[in-house]
Design an enzyme around this catalytic site. Structure first.
Site, PDB file in Angstrom:
ATOM      1  N   TYR A 108       5.143   9.392  -7.618  1.00 14.50           N
ATOM      2  CA  TYR A 108       5.733   8.259  -6.890  1.00 14.50           C
ATOM      3  C   TYR A 108       4.645   7.402  -6.259  1.00 14.50           C
ATOM      4  O   TYR A 108       4.616   6.176  -6.444  1.00 14.50           O
ATOM      5  CB  TYR A 108       6.702   8.747  -5.818  1.00 14.50           C
ATOM      6  CG  TYR A 108       7.236   7.607  -4.975  1.00 14.50           C
ATOM      7  CD1 TYR A 108       8.134   6.696  -5.511  1.00 14.50           C
ATOM      8  CD2 TYR A 108       6.800   7.409  -3.658  1.00 14.50           C
ATOM      9  CE1 TYR A 108       8.603   5.618  -4.766  1.00 14.50           C
ATOM     10  CE2 TYR A 108       7.266   6.343  -2.903  1.00 14.50           C
ATOM     11  CZ  TYR A 108       8.170   5.455  -3.460  1.00 14.50           C
ATOM     12  OH  TYR A 108       8.624   4.383  -2.722  1.00 14.50           O
ATOM     13  N   LYS A 166       3.713   3.560  -7.411  1.00 15.85           N
ATOM     14  CA  LYS A 166       3.864   2.428  -6.500  1.00 15.85           C
ATOM     15  C   LYS A 166       2.537   1.690  -6.316  1.00 15.85           C
ATOM     16  O   LYS A 166       2.509   0.460  -6.206  1.00 15.85           O
ATOM     17  CB  LYS A 166       4.390   2.902  -5.142  1.00 15.85           C
ATOM     18  CG  LYS A 166       5.823   3.398  -5.182  1.00 15.85           C
ATOM     19  CD  LYS A 166       6.803   2.334  -5.674  1.00 15.85           C
ATOM     20  CE  LYS A 166       7.065   1.256  -4.650  1.00 15.85           C
ATOM     21  NZ  LYS A 166       8.105   0.290  -5.109  1.00 15.85           N
TER      22      LYS A 166
END
Length: 289
Positions: free
Chosen positions: A145, A149
């Site tokens: 994650y 990002k």
């Protein structure tokens, strides 16, 4: 920029997105919200929103859906602390962002607000607070994650250098209404209320009201500088301090025992290893630890 007339919002059925949609409606903006066919739309029920179906990885559909909108809020993301196949998360967060920004560029929209995360903001290696000027060191990008990002934010910066008027916002840890899934943060609150948090680890987070995050998106659209990023946060709390607040609000006792980090790491590693075999979400994701 001039006032927003019609906005295209990705992730409008999600936690932050649903609150951004409400902030836009409150400001008198017409909203077109992207939703996957399988998404839970409960958070948008009863709202005067044009819900359109599509997928971040379908570039052709995105180009059609952005038409007629003067502002794009790309809020959608795959936010999980564990995924069976990290490539799926990376594709959604990175390629999906590129697809949305390309569609916005081709449609000639006046402003794009990309919702990144403080996960993409670095901290000094010698301690201290991070800020918008610091990129994370590799060892700070734990898990798919955070890595996805950070990569997606680089995509947004590249589009900005090519002339797309994109502004980046980096929410910290939002809490508040319409977290219907819930997010990992919302699950932590639910676990506390349901007495499934008997202990805590020595860690901390920056918390922010999701309503403030939504308003921050609109401020970024109106006042943000192209290519720059803005942390949307509020208060730093240790996990114990956060549990103390929850205890005061609910009259439930806070966790009594602090788990040493090596023990938490071992539990997370074991739980995640089992999940890799069973393909079921781990009780204690290692990335979360």
């Amino acid at each position: 920029m001039t006032s927003i007339q019609r906005a295209f919002v990705t992730g409008g059925t999600g936690f932050v997105g649903a609150n951004v949609v409400r902030a836009l409606l409150k400001a008198g903006v017409a909203v077109r919200a992207l939703a996957r066919p399988s998404s839970n739309r409960r958070s948008l029920e009863g709202l005067p929103v044009e819900v359109v179906e599509g997928d971040l990885l379908d570039a052709l559909v995105l180009r059609k859906l952005v038409q007629g909108c003067d502002t794009v809020f790309h809020v959608a993301a795959d936010y999980r602390l564990w995924v069976p196949d990290p490539a799926v998360m990376v594709a959604t967060n990175v390629q999906g962002t590129d697809n949305v920004l390309r569609a916005a560029s081709e449609a000639g929209v006046g402003r794009v607000v990309y919702t990144s995360s403080v996960a993409a903001v670095g901290r000094p290696l010698n301690g201290g607070m991070g800020d918008e000027t610091i990129d994370p060191f590799p060892q700070q990008l734990i898990g798919p994650y955070k890595r996805s990002k950070f990569e997606a934010e680089r995509v947004a910066h590249q589009w900005a250098t090519q002339g797309l008027p994109v502004v980046i916002v980096n929410p910290s840890t939002p809490i508040g209404p319409y977290d219907v899934k819930p997010t990992p943060t919302g699950k932590m609150i639910v676990d506390f209320i349901n007495r499934r948090m008997p202990a805590y680890v020595d860690t901390g987070l920056n918390f922010v009201d999701v309503d403030d995050v939504a308003v921050g998106h609109l401020l970024a659209a109106h006042k943000g500088r192209v290519g720059e990023r803005y942390i949307l946060g509020h208060q730093n709390l240790t996990l114990l301090e956060f549990c103390t607040v929850l205890s005061e609000l609910t009259n439930l006792s806070r966790p009594r025992w602090k788990i040493p980090y090596p023990v938490a790491y071992a539990v997370g590693a074991m739980s995640t290893a089992i999940a890799t075999i069973t393909r079921q979400e781990p009780t204690v994701p290692l990335d979360g630890v």
